[in-house]
Design a protein around this motif. Structure first.
Motif, PDB file in Angstrom:
ATOM      1  N   GLN A 184     -10.739   2.553  -0.952  1.00  0.00           N
ATOM      2  CA  GLN A 184     -10.837   1.153  -0.538  1.00  0.00           C
ATOM      3  C   GLN A 184     -11.396   1.017   0.875  1.00  0.00           C
ATOM      4  O   GLN A 184     -12.112   0.072   1.174  1.00  0.00           O
ATOM      5  N   ARG A 185     -11.077   2.006   1.740  1.00  0.00           N
ATOM      6  CA  ARG A 185     -11.425   1.868   3.154  1.00  0.00           C
ATOM      7  C   ARG A 185     -12.204   3.036   3.734  1.00  0.00           C
ATOM      8  O   ARG A 185     -12.664   2.958   4.869  1.00  0.00           O
ATOM      9  N   GLY A 186     -12.348   4.143   2.970  1.00  0.00           N
ATOM     10  CA  GLY A 186     -12.937   5.350   3.531  1.00  0.00           C
ATOM     11  C   GLY A 186     -11.892   6.151   4.274  1.00  0.00           C
ATOM     12  O   GLY A 186     -10.843   5.636   4.647  1.00  0.00           O
ATOM     13  N   ASN A 187     -12.172   7.444   4.491  1.00  0.00           N
ATOM     14  CA  ASN A 187     -11.244   8.279   5.249  1.00  0.00           C
ATOM     15  C   ASN A 187     -11.995   9.477   5.816  1.00  0.00           C
ATOM     16  O   ASN A 187     -12.791  10.111   5.116  1.00  0.00           O
ATOM     17  N   GLY A 194       6.789   3.343  -1.364  1.00  0.00           N
ATOM     18  CA  GLY A 194       8.006   2.961  -0.666  1.00  0.00           C
ATOM     19  C   GLY A 194       8.590   1.696  -1.268  1.00  0.00           C
ATOM     20  O   GLY A 194       8.797   1.606  -2.474  1.00  0.00           O
ATOM     21  N   ASP A 195       8.813   0.680  -0.426  1.00  0.00           N
ATOM     22  CA  ASP A 195       9.347  -0.598  -0.893  1.00  0.00           C
ATOM     23  C   ASP A 195       8.250  -1.645  -1.091  1.00  0.00           C
ATOM     24  O   ASP A 195       8.546  -2.818  -1.328  1.00  0.00           O
ATOM     25  N   LYS A 196       6.999  -1.239  -0.995  1.00  0.00           N
ATOM     26  CA  LYS A 196       5.879  -2.180  -0.944  1.00  0.00           C
ATOM     27  C   LYS A 196       5.075  -2.209  -2.234  1.00  0.00           C
ATOM     28  O   LYS A 196       4.767  -1.173  -2.825  1.00  0.00           O
ATOM     29  N   LEU A 197       4.738  -3.409  -2.685  1.00  0.00           N
ATOM     30  CA  LEU A 197       3.822  -3.646  -3.805  1.00  0.00           C
ATOM     31  C   LEU A 197       2.744  -4.584  -3.296  1.00  0.00           C
ATOM     32  O   LEU A 197       3.050  -5.585  -2.643  1.00  0.00           O
ATOM     33  N   ALA A 198       1.474  -4.285  -3.551  1.00  0.00           N
ATOM     34  CA  ALA A 198       0.390  -5.069  -2.954  1.00  0.00           C
ATOM     35  C   ALA A 198      -0.797  -5.173  -3.904  1.00  0.00           C
ATOM     36  O   ALA A 198      -1.023  -4.292  -4.735  1.00  0.00           O
ATOM     37  N   LEU A 199      -1.533  -6.248  -3.781  1.00  0.00           N
ATOM     38  CA  LEU A 199      -2.773  -6.424  -4.526  1.00  0.00           C
ATOM     39  C   LEU A 199      -3.942  -6.258  -3.570  1.00  0.00           C
ATOM     40  O   LEU A 199      -4.028  -6.958  -2.562  1.00  0.00           O
ATOM     41  N   TRP A 200      -4.827  -5.298  -3.874  1.00  0.00           N
ATOM     42  CA  TRP A 200      -6.024  -5.089  -3.057  1.00  0.00           C
ATOM     43  C   TRP A 200      -7.094  -6.115  -3.443  1.00  0.00           C
ATOM     44  O   TRP A 200      -7.260  -6.444  -4.624  1.00  0.00           O
ATOM     45  N   SER A 201      -7.826  -6.592  -2.432  1.00  0.00           N
ATOM     46  CA  SER A 201      -8.905  -7.540  -2.700  1.00  0.00           C
ATOM     47  C   SER A 201     -10.114  -6.813  -3.268  1.00  0.00           C
ATOM     48  O   SER A 201     -10.295  -5.613  -3.060  1.00  0.00           O
ATOM     49  N   HIS A 202     -10.962  -7.568  -3.972  1.00  0.00           N
ATOM     50  CA  HIS A 202     -12.242  -7.045  -4.416  1.00  0.00           C
ATOM     51  C   HIS A 202     -13.275  -7.292  -3.318  1.00  0.00           C
ATOM     52  O   HIS A 202     -13.174  -8.271  -2.568  1.00  0.00           O
ATOM     53  N   PRO A 203     -14.286  -6.436  -3.201  1.00  0.00           N
ATOM     54  CA  PRO A 203     -15.332  -6.692  -2.204  1.00  0.00           C
ATOM     55  C   PRO A 203     -15.985  -8.049  -2.440  1.00  0.00           C
ATOM     56  O   PRO A 203     -16.239  -8.441  -3.581  1.00  0.00           O
TER      57      PRO A 203
END
Length: 318
Positions: free
Chosen positions: A155-158, A260-269
């Motif tokens: 999603q972001r590169g590394n 962990g305790d986190k649930l998230a929705l990633w945006s589309h480009p």
């Protein structure tokens, strides 16, 4: 008010799943969670002993599982995995493409073999396994689920992960494409974007002391579980059976983060800034307007460094 008893079921009784790379780590957590929800599971690994131990773990807990030992990547391997599900359990409902390897190096030191090995396992392996599954699911005519495993790096590169980040970005693009192509067949396609203490993350210096403490039986601190969404492989597992269940029949084409305790929705480009010039652009007019128009707020790259709380020297924050 919603009635919890009327919510769609997350039971996978009677369903059959294949999970690639499921001998240990995240893959084993996914396979175990699927079995716990009622699915029969084909465990996959390149190591027969590891795969066998995974099957034993699942069956001893009351689940149903068999092992298929084969490295993913080729069409033949994908056919073997789907074929094993059908021959052993009579059908296929869920394909989870988790298998992966790392060959981290900066661009100028990365060899062709480093690049090809990672892309073959992650990207081609996802393609061939999803294709074989799609053929079977369309033949059955009862819908199904493809759950692909992505990564924040895609999603972001590394830094140092040209091959891995490119493969994972490709997987996110596959999710969006296949969700459209398989919609009429009732097959959902989504990506899990996990963040967990695994062999792939334990080398990150900021996480190392906490991973070591976790191995020693200490829980991960709240600032990691919530602030960073960093936990154990088991913390990431629940999302997979959810996506494979009737409760997620209307969820498709999404990249969903969990950890962990986190649930998230990633945006589309998508376009975040635009500018127009009558008659079109020249290099000069782009240069003249860049910093006051579309280039005013450039997009960030890379996975943000963990925000660790300050503590006295030698003390790990709780």
């Amino acid at each position: 008010m919603s009635d919890a008893t009327s919510a769609p079921s997350t039971s996978l009784d009677g369903k059959v799943a294949v999970v690639t790379g499921s001998g240990r780590g995240l893959g084993l957590a996914y396979a175990t969670a699927l079995a716990r929800s009622g699915a029969s599971v084909v465990v996959n690994d390149v190591d027969a002993d590891v795969a066998g131990q995974a099957v034993e773990t699942i069956t001893e807990a009351g689940g149903r599982a068999v092992a298929e030992v084969v490295p993913v990547g080729t069409a033949e391997a994908a056919e073997r995995l789907v074929g094993r599900a059908v021959s052993e359990f009579g059908r296929l409902d869920v394909m989870v493409t988790n298998a992966g390897i790392l060959r981290d190096r900066v661009l100028w030191k990365m060899t062709d073999d480093d690049f090809d090995a990672v892309v073959t396992t992650h990207l081609r392996g996802t393609f061939t396994c999803a294709r074989a599954a799609a053929v079977r699911l369309r033949e059955q005519g009862e819908g199904g689920s493809l759950v692909l495993v992505a990564s924040p790096a895609g999603q972001r590169g590394n830094f140092g992960q040209t091959n891995y980040a490119a493969a994972k970005a490709g997987i996110a693009a596959m999710v969006r494409t296949w969700s459209m192509e398989l919609a009429r067949a009732g097959v959902t396609v989504n990506a899990v974007v996990p963040v967990a203490a695994t062999a792939m993350t334990e080398t990150i210096p900021a996480f190392a002391p906490y991973v070591d403490a976790l191995r020693g039986g200490e829980p991960l601190p709240g600032f990691l579980r919530k602030g960073e969404g960093f936990g154990t492989p088991e913390d990431c597992a629940a999302l997979v059976p959810f996506l494979a269940s009737e409760a997620a029949r209307d969820v498709t084409g999404q990249c969903i983060g969990i950890g962990g305790d986190k649930l998230a929705l990633w945006s589309h480009p998508q376009e975040v800034s635009v500018a127009y010039a009558d008659g079109g652009w020249s290099p000069r007019t782009i240069a003249e307007t860049w910093h006051t128009s579309v280039g005013r707020e450039p997009q960030a790259v890379g996975i943000p460094a963990p925000r660790l709380p300050k503590a006295p020297e030698g003390v790990i924050p709780a």
